[in-house]
Design a protein around this motif. Structure first.
Motif, PDB file in Angstrom:
ATOM      1  N   ALA A  83       0.860  -1.182   0.000  1.00 45.13           N
ATOM      2  CA  ALA A  83       0.000   0.000   0.000  1.00 45.13           C
ATOM      3  C   ALA A  83       0.894   1.228   0.000  1.00 45.13           C
ATOM      4  O   ALA A  83       2.073   1.147   0.367  1.00 45.13           O
ATOM      5  N   PRO A  84       0.361   2.390  -0.404  1.00 51.95           N
ATOM      6  CA  PRO A  84       1.176   3.613  -0.366  1.00 51.95           C
ATOM      7  C   PRO A  84       1.594   3.970   1.057  1.00 51.95           C
ATOM      8  O   PRO A  84       0.858   3.725   2.016  1.00 51.95           O
ATOM      9  N   LEU A  85       2.775   4.550   1.179  1.00 48.11           N
ATOM     10  CA  LEU A  85       3.282   4.959   2.488  1.00 48.11           C
ATOM     11  C   LEU A  85       2.307   5.898   3.186  1.00 48.11           C
ATOM     12  O   LEU A  85       2.065   5.787   4.395  1.00 48.11           O
ATOM     13  N   SER A  86       1.731   6.832   2.440  1.00 49.27           N
ATOM     14  CA  SER A  86       0.813   7.797   3.049  1.00 49.27           C
ATOM     15  C   SER A  86      -0.414   7.112   3.643  1.00 49.27           C
ATOM     16  O   SER A  86      -0.909   7.510   4.706  1.00 49.27           O
ATOM     17  N   THR A  87      -0.898   6.047   2.991  1.00 48.59           N
ATOM     18  CA  THR A  87      -2.057   5.311   3.497  1.00 48.59           C
ATOM     19  C   THR A  87      -1.718   4.606   4.809  1.00 48.59           C
ATOM     20  O   THR A  87      -2.467   4.669   5.788  1.00 48.59           O
ATOM     21  N   VAL A  88      -0.577   3.933   4.842  1.00 49.50           N
ATOM     22  CA  VAL A  88      -0.173   3.183   6.035  1.00 49.50           C
ATOM     23  C   VAL A  88       0.065   4.134   7.206  1.00 49.50           C
ATOM     24  O   VAL A  88      -0.412   3.898   8.325  1.00 49.50           O
ATOM     25  N   THR A 175       8.282   2.326  12.810  1.00 48.48           N
ATOM     26  CA  THR A 175       8.972   2.984  11.702  1.00 48.48           C
ATOM     27  C   THR A 175       8.397   2.482  10.384  1.00 48.48           C
ATOM     28  O   THR A 175       7.929   1.341  10.282  1.00 48.48           O
ATOM     29  N   PHE A 176       8.447   3.332   9.368  1.00 44.23           N
ATOM     30  CA  PHE A 176       7.833   3.057   8.069  1.00 44.23           C
ATOM     31  C   PHE A 176       8.852   3.398   6.983  1.00 44.23           C
ATOM     32  O   PHE A 176       9.334   4.528   6.916  1.00 44.23           O
ATOM     33  N   THR A 177       9.172   2.410   6.129  1.00 42.31           N
ATOM     34  CA  THR A 177      10.205   2.581   5.117  1.00 42.31           C
ATOM     35  C   THR A 177       9.697   2.075   3.776  1.00 42.31           C
ATOM     36  O   THR A 177       9.222   0.937   3.676  1.00 42.31           O
ATOM     37  N   LYS A 178       9.823   2.875   2.731  1.00 44.78           N
ATOM     38  CA  LYS A 178       9.462   2.425   1.389  1.00 44.78           C
ATOM     39  C   LYS A 178      10.435   1.343   0.939  1.00 44.78           C
ATOM     40  O   LYS A 178      11.658   1.505   1.053  1.00 44.78           O
ATOM     41  N   VAL A 179       9.887   0.247   0.445  1.00 36.15           N
ATOM     42  CA  VAL A 179      10.699  -0.838  -0.094  1.00 36.15           C
ATOM     43  C   VAL A 179      10.016  -1.358  -1.355  1.00 36.15           C
ATOM     44  O   VAL A 179       8.872  -0.985  -1.658  1.00 36.15           O
ATOM     45  N   LYS A 180      10.700  -2.233  -2.074  1.00 34.26           N
ATOM     46  CA  LYS A 180      10.084  -2.866  -3.225  1.00 34.26           C
ATOM     47  C   LYS A 180       8.873  -3.669  -2.751  1.00 34.26           C
ATOM     48  O   LYS A 180       8.977  -4.493  -1.851  1.00 34.26           O
TER      49      LYS A 180
END
Length: 229
Positions: A83-88, A175-180
């Motif tokens: 899901a998009p980072l902003s949603t999470v 913590t929230f990190t964008k990953v593949k």
């Protein structure tokens, strides 16, 4: 956080795990509180000064702050959410809406106005079923945000108090990190207090089961909302 339902087994198999996690997932959540079943010693929380192995390079922090490193009850876990980072991040930090997607959160009240930020406080309740040593009760948790960085992390702390059960302080980091494939969500929490420290392995199991259920609910809700868009 406590939960009244078991974790989803398929979600457990797909989620990376650290040392204390395995046994917590097999324990029925009806043993929440100061539990009556034990986790094998190798799966208990580390003792004071001992570290856990994670996929992170160094301790997880939010703006330089993290969980209580001296706490004897500690648990951590992660999952990848498609899901998009902003949603999470919005789901996790819109605390007033937690009861809408987390069944264990019975009530929630913000104690100050405006956006969630450092210093914000919120009060919420969650059930803790009866155990051989404690009565069924509802824990009231008053949380104070210690640090928050938009779309990156949040850290809060506070006591959890119910009739016959008390956690002097819980410190909870996300913590929230964008990953593949989406967003890697990492969470860890520590507990301190004489009552829960009287049985560290089983208190750790209760903490772990609650965090696994929370991750499961966050993942399911975020991915469902993304598919619906």
């Amino acid at each position: 956080m406590f939960s009244n339902r078991p974790s989803n087994s398929s979600a457990q198999q797909s989620r990376p795990r650290t040392g204390v996690r395995a046994a917590a997932l097999t324990i029925p959540l009806a043993i929440a509180g100061v539990l009556g079943a034990a986790v094998p010693p190798a799966q208990a929380a580390p003792t004071q000064g001992q570290s856990q192995t994670t996929h992170h390079n160094g301790p997880s922090q939010c703006r330089g702050e993290g969980v209580d490193t001296s706490a004897r009850i500690r648990y951590e876990s992660d999952t990848v959410i498609n899901a998009p980072l902003s949603t999470v991040f919005k789901l996790q930090t819109d605390v007033e809406r937690w009861p809408a997607w987390q069944p264990p959160v019975l009530t929630m009240k913000r104690l100050d106005p405006g956006p969630l930020r450092k210093g914000s406080q919120f009060r919420w309740t969650t059930p803790a079923p009866a155990t051989p040593s404690t009565p069924a009760t509802t824990l009231e948790i008053t949380s104070t945000v210690q640090q928050l960085q938009r779309n990156h992390c949040i850290l809060w702390r506070g006591p959890a108090i119910g009739e016959g059960l008390r956690i002097d302080e819980g410190v909870h980091l996300w913590t929230f990190t964008k990953v593949k494939g989406g967003v890697r969500v990492h969470t860890e929490e520590t507990w301190t207090g004489a009552q829960v420290e009287a049985d560290i392995p089983t208190a750790t199991a209760a903490l772990g089961a609650g965090l696994e259920a929370w991750l499961h609910d966050l993942k399911a809700t975020a991915e469902s909302r993304t598919r619906a868009q």
